[in-house]
Design an enzyme around this catalytic site. Sequence first.
Site, mmCIF file in Angstrom:
data_model
loop_
_atom_site.group_PDB
_atom_site.id
_atom_site.type_symbol
_atom_site.label_atom_id
_atom_site.label_comp_id
_atom_site.label_asym_id
_atom_site.label_seq_id
_atom_site.Cartn_x
_atom_site.Cartn_y
_atom_site.Cartn_z
ATOM 1 N N VAL A 62 0.865 -1.184 0.000
ATOM 2 C CA VAL A 62 0.000 0.000 0.000
ATOM 3 C C VAL A 62 0.897 1.228 0.000
ATOM 4 O O VAL A 62 1.770 1.362 0.869
ATOM 5 C CB VAL A 62 -0.922 0.008 1.232
ATOM 6 C CG1 VAL A 62 -1.808 1.258 1.231
ATOM 7 C CG2 VAL A 62 -1.784 -1.257 1.260
ATOM 8 N N ASP A 116 -8.156 13.080 -1.012
ATOM 9 C CA ASP A 116 -7.368 14.251 -0.635
ATOM 10 C C ASP A 116 -7.138 14.188 0.867
ATOM 11 O O ASP A 116 -8.063 14.394 1.658
ATOM 12 C CB ASP A 116 -8.113 15.528 -1.025
ATOM 13 C CG ASP A 116 -7.283 16.784 -0.797
ATOM 14 O OD1 ASP A 116 -6.274 16.707 -0.063
ATOM 15 O OD2 ASP A 116 -7.651 17.842 -1.334
ATOM 16 N N ASP A 124 -13.610 8.572 3.703
ATOM 17 C CA ASP A 124 -12.478 8.037 2.936
ATOM 18 C C ASP A 124 -11.759 6.942 3.712
ATOM 19 O O ASP A 124 -11.420 5.892 3.152
ATOM 20 C CB ASP A 124 -11.493 9.159 2.604
ATOM 21 C CG ASP A 124 -11.865 9.928 1.350
ATOM 22 O OD1 ASP A 124 -12.457 9.323 0.440
ATOM 23 O OD2 ASP A 124 -11.573 11.134 1.291
ATOM 24 N N ASN A 143 4.136 7.738 2.369
ATOM 25 C CA ASN A 143 4.882 8.736 1.603
ATOM 26 C C ASN A 143 4.153 10.066 1.477
ATOM 27 O O ASN A 143 4.794 11.112 1.317
ATOM 28 C CB ASN A 143 5.183 8.183 0.203
ATOM 29 C CG ASN A 143 5.772 9.225 -0.713
ATOM 30 O OD1 ASN A 143 6.895 9.686 -0.505
ATOM 31 N ND2 ASN A 143 5.019 9.640 -1.723
ATOM 32 N N SER A 197 12.508 13.054 6.665
ATOM 33 C CA SER A 197 13.223 14.189 6.097
ATOM 34 C C SER A 197 14.350 14.629 7.034
ATOM 35 O O SER A 197 14.243 14.502 8.256
ATOM 36 C CB SER A 197 12.259 15.355 5.881
ATOM 37 O OG SER A 197 12.938 16.557 5.578
ATOM 38 N N TYR A 210 6.325 21.930 9.052
ATOM 39 C CA TYR A 210 6.757 20.742 8.301
ATOM 40 C C TYR A 210 7.888 20.027 9.049
ATOM 41 O O TYR A 210 7.864 18.804 9.211
ATOM 42 C CB TYR A 210 7.227 21.142 6.905
ATOM 43 C CG TYR A 210 7.766 19.982 6.095
ATOM 44 C CD1 TYR A 210 6.900 19.105 5.459
ATOM 45 C CD2 TYR A 210 9.141 19.768 5.979
ATOM 46 C CE1 TYR A 210 7.389 18.035 4.722
ATOM 47 C CE2 TYR A 210 9.639 18.705 5.240
ATOM 48 C CZ TYR A 210 8.758 17.842 4.617
ATOM 49 O OH TYR A 210 9.238 16.778 3.897
ATOM 50 N N LYS A 214 7.874 16.103 10.615
ATOM 51 C CA LYS A 214 8.821 15.042 10.297
ATOM 52 C C LYS A 214 9.588 14.586 11.541
ATOM 53 O O LYS A 214 10.009 13.426 11.625
ATOM 54 C CB LYS A 214 9.776 15.504 9.204
ATOM 55 C CG LYS A 214 9.101 15.665 7.836
ATOM 56 C CD LYS A 214 8.453 14.367 7.381
ATOM 57 C CE LYS A 214 7.832 14.481 6.008
ATOM 58 N NZ LYS A 214 7.251 13.201 5.524
ATOM 59 N N SER A 245 11.767 15.945 -7.417
ATOM 60 C CA SER A 245 10.334 15.680 -7.323
ATOM 61 C C SER A 245 9.567 16.991 -7.407
ATOM 62 O O SER A 245 10.136 18.077 -7.292
ATOM 63 C CB SER A 245 9.992 14.979 -5.998
ATOM 64 O OG SER A 245 10.184 15.861 -4.901
#
Length: 335
Positions: A62, A116, A124, A143, A197, A210, A214, A245
């Site tokens: 997955v 989303d 979802d 990911n 990261s 962010y 991480k 990316s």
Amino acid sequence: MSSFSSDKFVQISQAGVFLLAVVGALTITVKTLSFWKLLFDLYIRPGKSLKKFGAGTGAWAVITGASDGIGKEFAYQLAAAKFNILLISRTASKLQDISNDIESKYQVESKIYAMDFTNGDKKDYENLKEIIERLDVGVLINNVATNHEIPTPFILESDEIIHNIVEVNISGLLRITKIILPRMLSSNRGLIINVGSFSGMIPTPYLSVYSASKAFMSTWSAALGAELKSKGIVVENVNTYFVVSAMSKIRRSSWLIPYPNPYVRSVLSKIGVPGGASYIPYSSNVYPSHAFINWIITNTFSWSFWVKKGLAQQENIRKRALKKREREAAAAKAQ
């Protein structure tokens, strides 16, 4: 009496110099052994076989954030290893194209689910749970992630971007893993790769939310990995530097910044090998240039030095990004 005191002072000084020499020698020895271990990890030590997690037996992998970049590459390489593939990302058309291509190239099954993650939609996750309960899941690649649009001081960042980062990078991570873990526990085997990261290792000013998300991933991976080790489930936080990316906004590769293909290949060939991240439990860093940079960061200057360096770097990036926005706004106005 004066002569005696002077002799004693000399003896104490000599002892101090000797002690410093011993400490220095031990430090150099430890650093040297650490570097040789890094080389052993990168170029000699084998990783765990993907067969341990169900490759070629009908097991499923997955992958979240599967429509581009690292996630897409994980999908292709795991399909090549003969896992069936469940692709999860926002754009259904991209997922369907990848699904069709994977089935054609590797003769495996594939499924898609478009969602989303910023919405945090309960429905979802319920739908995903229904799909996953029917699958033998051997691998989970966490990911999916989102970042600040440009480096931004926390006080100036929009509430929407802060919400999205927390919802995707933390809540989505936890919810997807919670859904899949029962399937792995039922078969007493599994691999969970969390795409982390460097900003989770070094606090990064102007990317504070962010960076913190991480750091959460790294700490949570270590705690979860310890919980699940005896259950036959391997958890790895992959300490990633820049990769070409859409998210990194980098289009050209270099020695330090690879394309997704060689990066993912290095990760999958070295499962269970810490590489440059050996000091962080349940983390890995095995792409050679990333691993060397990781080793340098953790074995040279202080954390304060690297935080200050990151501050200067992000301030520079922000200035350039703002100037670009100004040029684009002026060009649009001229039209």
